[in-house]
Design a protein around this motif. Sequence first.
Motif, short mmCIF file in Angstrom:
data_model
loop_
_atom_site.label_atom_id
_atom_site.label_comp_id
_atom_site.label_asym_id
_atom_site.label_seq_id
_atom_site.Cartn_x
_atom_site.Cartn_y
_atom_site.Cartn_z
N TRP A 180 0.75 -1.23 0.05
CA TRP A 180 -0.01 -0.34 0.08
C TRP A 180 0.83 1.14 -0.02
O TRP A 180 0.46 2.25 -0.74
CB TRP A 180 -1.02 0.06 1.09
N VAL A 181 1.97 1.33 0.70
CA VAL A 181 2.69 2.47 0.74
C VAL A 181 3.71 2.64 -0.62
O VAL A 181 3.96 3.63 -0.67
CB VAL A 181 3.58 2.72 2.09
N ASP A 214 -11.34 6.18 1.05
CA ASP A 214 -11.30 4.66 1.24
C ASP A 214 -10.04 3.77 1.08
O ASP A 214 -9.75 2.97 1.87
CB ASP A 214 -12.37 4.34 0.05
N THR A 215 -9.01 4.19 0.20
CA THR A 215 -7.72 3.83 0.14
C THR A 215 -7.09 4.17 1.44
O THR A 215 -6.40 2.95 1.94
CB THR A 215 -7.08 4.60 -0.88
N GLU A 216 -7.17 5.32 2.08
CA GLU A 216 -6.68 5.48 3.51
C GLU A 216 -7.13 4.45 4.39
O GLU A 216 -6.40 3.96 5.41
CB GLU A 216 -6.87 6.91 4.02
N TYR A 217 -8.46 4.20 4.44
CA TYR A 217 -9.33 3.43 5.24
C TYR A 217 -8.59 1.81 5.33
O TYR A 217 -8.38 1.16 6.28
CB TYR A 217 -10.79 3.38 5.22
N VAL A 218 -8.52 1.45 4.07
CA VAL A 218 -8.02 0.00 3.89
C VAL A 218 -6.40 -0.12 4.23
O VAL A 218 -6.21 -0.86 4.94
CB VAL A 218 -8.19 -0.55 2.46
N THR A 219 -5.80 1.09 4.03
CA THR A 219 -4.21 1.21 4.31
C THR A 219 -4.16 0.98 5.80
O THR A 219 -3.29 0.25 6.51
CB THR A 219 -3.78 2.36 3.66
N ILE A 263 2.91 8.66 2.50
CA ILE A 263 3.74 9.32 3.28
C ILE A 263 3.56 8.88 4.83
O ILE A 263 4.36 8.68 5.57
CB ILE A 263 3.90 10.63 3.19
N HIS A 264 2.29 8.94 5.20
CA HIS A 264 1.82 8.85 6.63
C HIS A 264 2.26 7.49 6.94
O HIS A 264 2.88 7.41 8.11
CB HIS A 264 0.53 9.03 6.64
N TYR A 265 1.88 6.43 6.25
CA TYR A 265 2.14 4.99 6.72
C TYR A 265 3.66 4.52 6.55
O TYR A 265 4.08 3.79 7.21
CB TYR A 265 0.94 4.06 5.80
#
Length: 342
Positions: A180-181, A214-219, A263-265
């Motif tokens: 994901w990252v 939605d991508t943020e949530y799954v990540t 970047i966050h993850y």
Amino acid sequence: MRCPSLKDLPPPPPGKTGWPWTEESPQVPNLTPSGDPWPRISIVTPSYNQGNFLEETIRSTLLQGYPDLEYIVIDGGSTDSSVQIIQKYGKWISYWVSHADRGQSDAINRGFSRCTGKVVAWLNSDDMYYSGILEYVGQKYLDSKSPTRFWMISSIDWIDVESGTKYVGMQEYWNSLDDWVSGKASFNQQGTFWGRAIIDNAGPLREDMHFGFDTEYVTRLIYLGYQFACANDIVGACYRQHAECKWKKGLMPFQYEWLHIRIHYLRAGGEKRKSVTRQLAHKLAFFELRFSQESRKPKMERLRWIAKAYIHAPWALTWDRVFWGSLARILLPGFQKWRDGD
């Protein structure tokens, strides 16, 4: 609520045939073959001015023949035919509302807060389920060795409404945070179902994101240690692409939010390579410079975008001509004309 049958619902509009207009899923028995009750499944549909598609979305959910469905529609104050369509099926909708909201993620969060099912999902108002998907999901939940961690993603159809192009999107097994990252991973949102315990533990969708939430949530779920099962033996839903889709109006806002997520993850526990994070931060700053040059925006907003760009990549922008030129276009009247030689 038990799903209504075809004869219970209002007749379809003239000329509409097939699923879910003149066809329905078989009615599922009240109890499973082992004599257990089926788990309640809660579906949330966020909606805003999608009257051309909404009725099909609603019927595809209601005609599943499932014994225990909770269906919630959160409309953002539509000005088209959406409210009339919702009212038409209001008898079978567990809860609905229509008033202005803060965007799609806010609508989904408000819907989730009302869900009482053991399984939860959202279906956008321009997509639809295929026959039998809720029975399939209910059985998979009952078969799960760990229902509190139940997470399933099915294959879906991708249909381009304008061109008629159609293909099946198989879900790949992207269960590593590095997938994901790195930007490789994706998921079939329309075919995604979660155990309610996951939703309760992970928290709400990010309402400050309007494109990549939605991508943020799954990540986030992958980061928290959850894993999804790929259900590629069924095509459970349909993703309809059309002229009003967000991404067809421009990919830049998606790409910008996706960079924020990566970047966050990365910093939170993904690939801990500073060089990768710096490269992504430089790309993020590039988007912010682009946003700063949209002349329709007020000067202070444009300057805020410039400031964000510098904060994200000061090492790259301090001596960058594009950065200083972007700043000059905002602060120095006539700079662009002078540069162009007018």
